[in-house]
Design an enzyme around this catalytic site. Sequence first.
Site, PDB file in Angstrom:
ATOM      1  N   LYS A 126     -44.786 -18.762 -24.578  1.00  0.00           N
ATOM      2  CA  LYS A 126     -45.982 -18.667 -23.721  1.00  0.00           C
ATOM      3  C   LYS A 126     -46.637 -20.357 -23.470  1.00  0.00           C
ATOM      4  CE  LYS A 126     -48.720 -14.855 -23.697  1.00  0.00           C
ATOM      5  NZ  LYS A 126     -49.836 -14.135 -23.527  1.00  0.00           N
ATOM      6  N   GLU A 134     -41.232 -22.881 -34.053  1.00  0.00           N
ATOM      7  CA  GLU A 134     -39.856 -22.615 -34.236  1.00  0.00           C
ATOM      8  C   GLU A 134     -39.195 -22.990 -32.722  1.00  0.00           C
ATOM      9  OE1 GLU A 134     -42.171 -20.549 -35.449  1.00  0.00           O
ATOM     10  OE2 GLU A 134     -41.557 -19.757 -37.192  1.00  0.00           O
ATOM     11  N   GLY A 192     -47.061 -10.435 -26.859  1.00  0.00           N
ATOM     12  CA  GLY A 192     -45.570 -10.951 -27.122  1.00  0.00           C
ATOM     13  C   GLY A 192     -44.671  -9.723 -27.379  1.00  0.00           C
ATOM     14  N   ARG A 193     -45.051  -8.755 -27.998  1.00  0.00           N
ATOM     15  CA  ARG A 193     -44.041  -7.698 -28.495  1.00  0.00           C
ATOM     16  C   ARG A 193     -44.113  -6.766 -26.968  1.00  0.00           C
ATOM     17  NH1 ARG A 193     -48.538  -7.925 -31.914  1.00  0.00           N
ATOM     18  NH2 ARG A 193     -49.863  -6.340 -31.844  1.00  0.00           N
ATOM     19  N   GLU A 219     -46.031  -4.668 -36.263  1.00  0.00           N
ATOM     20  CA  GLU A 219     -47.059  -5.717 -35.970  1.00  0.00           C
ATOM     21  C   GLU A 219     -48.153  -5.078 -35.207  1.00  0.00           C
ATOM     22  OE1 GLU A 219     -46.356 -10.152 -34.868  1.00  0.00           O
ATOM     23  OE2 GLU A 219     -45.803  -8.967 -33.193  1.00  0.00           O
ATOM     24  N   HIS A 229     -21.880   5.604 -43.810  1.00  0.00           N
ATOM     25  CA  HIS A 229     -21.207   4.817 -44.593  1.00  0.00           C
ATOM     26  C   HIS A 229     -22.104   3.714 -45.571  1.00  0.00           C
ATOM     27  CE1 HIS A 229     -17.340   6.519 -43.458  1.00  0.00           C
ATOM     28  NE2 HIS A 229     -18.018   6.869 -42.595  1.00  0.00           N
ATOM     29  N   LYS A 276     -49.132 -19.316 -41.466  1.00  0.00           N
ATOM     30  CA  LYS A 276     -49.123 -20.592 -40.468  1.00  0.00           C
ATOM     31  C   LYS A 276     -49.668 -21.633 -40.984  1.00  0.00           C
ATOM     32  CE  LYS A 276     -48.576 -18.468 -35.962  1.00  0.00           C
ATOM     33  NZ  LYS A 276     -49.463 -18.356 -34.458  1.00  0.00           N
TER      34      LYS A 276
END
Lengths: 535, 535
Positions: free
Chosen positions: B196, B202, B255-256, B341, B372, B500
């Site tokens: 955004k 990152e 964001g999510r 979050e 399994h 951060k």
Amino acid sequence: MIRCDQTVAWTALQGHFEGHGRELDLREAFARDPARFEAFALQAPEVFADLSKNLWDLATRKLLLELARECALEDRRDAMFAGAPINTTEGRAVLHTALRAPRGFGPFSHEVHGVLDALLNYAEGIRDTTASGIRDVVNIGIGGSDLGPQMVVPALDAFAHPGLRFHFVSNVDGHDITPVLRKLKPAETLFIIASKTFTTQETMANAAVAREWFLAQGMAEADIARHFVGATTNLNAATAFGIHTTFGFWDWVGGRYSLWSAIGLPIALAVGSDHFRALLAGAHAMDRHFATAPLEANLPVQLGLLDVWYRNFHRFTSRSVAPYHQGLKRLPAYLQQLEMESNGKCVDFDGQPLTFGTSPVVWGEPGTNGQHAYFQMLHQGTDVIPVEFIAVKHPTHAHADLHAKALANCLAQAQALMRGKTTEAAAAEKAPTASPTLDARTVARHRSFPGNRPSSMLLLDQLNPRSLGALIAMYEHRVFTSGAVWGINSFDQWGVELGKALASDLLPRLVPGDQHGATTGLDASTAGLLRRLTA
Amino acid sequence: MIRCDQTVAWTALQGHFEGHGRELDLREAFARDPARFEAFALQAPEVFADLSKNLWDLATRKLLLELARECALEDRRDAMFAGAPINTTEGRAVLHTALRAPRGFGPFSHEVHGVLDALLNYAEGIRDTTASGIRDVVNIGIGGSDLGPQMVVPALDAFAHPGLRFHFVSNVDGHDITPVLRKLKPAETLFIIASKTFTTQETMANAAVAREWFLAQGMAEADIARHFVGATTNLNAATAFGIHTTFGFWDWVGGRYSLWSAIGLPIALAVGSDHFRALLAGAHAMDRHFATAPLEANLPVQLGLLDVWYRNFHRFTSRSVAPYHQGLKRLPAYLQQLEMESNGKCVDFDGQPLTFGTSPVVWGEPGTNGQHAYFQMLHQGTDVIPVEFIAVKHPTHAHADLHAKALANCLAQAQALMRGKTTEAAAAEKAPTASPTLDARTVARHRSFPGNRPSSMLLLDQLNPRSLGALIAMYEHRVFTSGAVWGINSFDQWGVELGKALASDLLPRLVPGDQHGATTGLDASTAGLLRRLTA
């Protein structure tokens, strides 16, 4: 065999926990003891561990080591290495350690190295892609015949053959194999059918689809022998399928401990003989550490005991694994099987019900991804969840700047979990976002962190075949340790049987035929769902 | 605003739980009430839910609905849809629902459909691969700018463009982008930079690597405009990068909750305009259901209340998600962000500390794979972990036999969790493996199951754009529901800030320069690790 909760050490640990263990504050502990980092640092082969940011002190550790001794951990460990039938409910030895021992060392060396030599020889033949014509390798297997190779192959990407692509098909759900087959050319594809018995439902269903697709693409029955290979001990069934090449293993290799065996064929194809042998050597080095290091300096032992401390005294119910290496993206899934299938049990060796918690939930995603997803909860949620960070000193790529950022984030997360932030400190900062409806004090409360949240840091020099082998073996022995303390048989998995039997009963009710839609004997929920699915 | 634990309903729920709620036995409940399945069956748009195998009864549900009303859930829900600034700490509206409303419906319709039309028009241009020359799409983004598209694109594989390959790069760890770039040809690649602000650490680090690689492969600066596109609102920064095409979104898109916006560009590229609009329409249908269905028949509401019941009364700390559809392999990771979050918070709206548990850990792998791996623990572990099964009636592949097997397994697992097996029943069976050292009774104890373990079943007719849209929106509103009851701001994420800030402080200590290796101000553990990493 003494139950852990009947030991002197367990009672002492309870007193210790109630007394001051529960209240331990990491920030104060570091302030009090300048040597705390060194006291909880451990160097094992290939793996350095900083355990100082955990909610324990020297007294806790001493009592945990006493607990291990009272529970005869060392005897059980020695019995495993010696090949005693410690998987009592199945009457089997547990000898995955023999798969990575050097030639001539320990039990079954002749058999193990015979298969290993043949496997690696075959792998090198395929890796000569000009001669073999193979470009795509599809591993068809599930559980232990999938998760090990699926985890290791991307982890060792930097060491892998650049001309081979790897695909992993496991799920009986047809949405798994369908998009994989779409990408393949049959003449350039090798299918590995990985199933000890060659009867695993999912694997045989997918193998049949692959075989049918292969022939439908114009290949001949005779081509199957060159394009399908078996990791199996059922030679007859493999031969009937058209497979001529098989690599076997033994009943003392559990599924979740089998990547070191013929099940590791995709790994051998990816990285080749020398690297596969290095993977085994790394695991063997960790085996020797576990077998011989005093408990005080034994990394798998200390991690396993910390798991007991967190599970049974702090009552933490899960552990989050955060590898700061994208190659380890499937490590959490691998550890879910290794830990939860091994120790997710509620009876002891003698079948007596346990009255304390056993395997926690193990879960996680690679950092820094997790920071942008669920780390919010780790920092500010209501539950304490120990975090296990994994970092590497040297990357296998050339982007030093990115690597420094990954490391800075990894260290910072562990630091933040411990340090926290008081409301006062938050209030003293300039808040980045003005909030028109809330006063500054309230906003500061939202921006504060409780801190004192524990984590471990595992450090490798580099992620390479040898260090990865050591890391995985470390996890195996850690699970052995907590399982031994809890008095569990970590090597059976009876809990998967009931669902299998019920699925066999349900299948004919879902397919065309006499029983289609029949709900006899079902509970109302299963019956109602079945009716909707067959309407 | 009333705190949930101060309500009449909460106290009544506590009494109900202590009285008999805790002891509810599902097997007896089904025997007692032949209509139990129907009583707990719910049909929402595209999603049918069987909630009858949960540890509740009609009295529980009645009290939970009273709790929702006392906590003013409906008012909060209406405030969200109306665009009130319910994200109080950031002073923002929460309007991801506006992103999927039909043209002319609700707030910001003009702006939303303007960007949507342009986005889909652009996507169709790229999807004309003969004209565009694009074969590989690389989405560079993290968190909400990664997990939505990364989850949806494989889920809709059957509807996707057969000539486009998708790659997702998120991690600042350079082991993420390195193997991706190796596979690409620059002239055939489109990079999406999804951030955004165009400042996410990152994403910008990976974007820089991609740009550098692109130019090093012989492409010109002028080519960047055709091969890089931005999902961002920072036009200046994107332009400086060389990007000419950007699609923006708004501060009321968290964001999510952003896959419905320009962040969904990889989805639009994969499935095209019509399917992307169907995804939105499915979500909108679920929005209307959440907004208008009475709470008694409201699926997201009931799921959210069940989460509260399990978390705060049964004290379950995690929920396992088991999609019996391989295409949903990343749904658990997506839900980790969405749920943990949003609701992994320990203060209420007013910043007051909460004294009850909030977001559980959400985790899982697709079935049958999980069977399994960790299902052993779900069946025979010491903890009760509610399981959420997701199944589809009709597959999007042609292997009916595989699909029947997947469904049989899914139903059987839910059945097995509830039914269990007594030691007597286990003893009456012929044990498949003789155990030389244990008597039959002991072996039977290992082969018994406690049962009475809860699960939900979510059933779709087929996994397609419309049903997937509805399913995801259902999860969003479920999280809204539990967050509203708990009195949490589900739309901020202050818990990511401390890490951060500390990473910024650590980074210069890890790179060459004045501060390299400096440990001033660090705790002994961080200092010790830093020394090892810079030695």
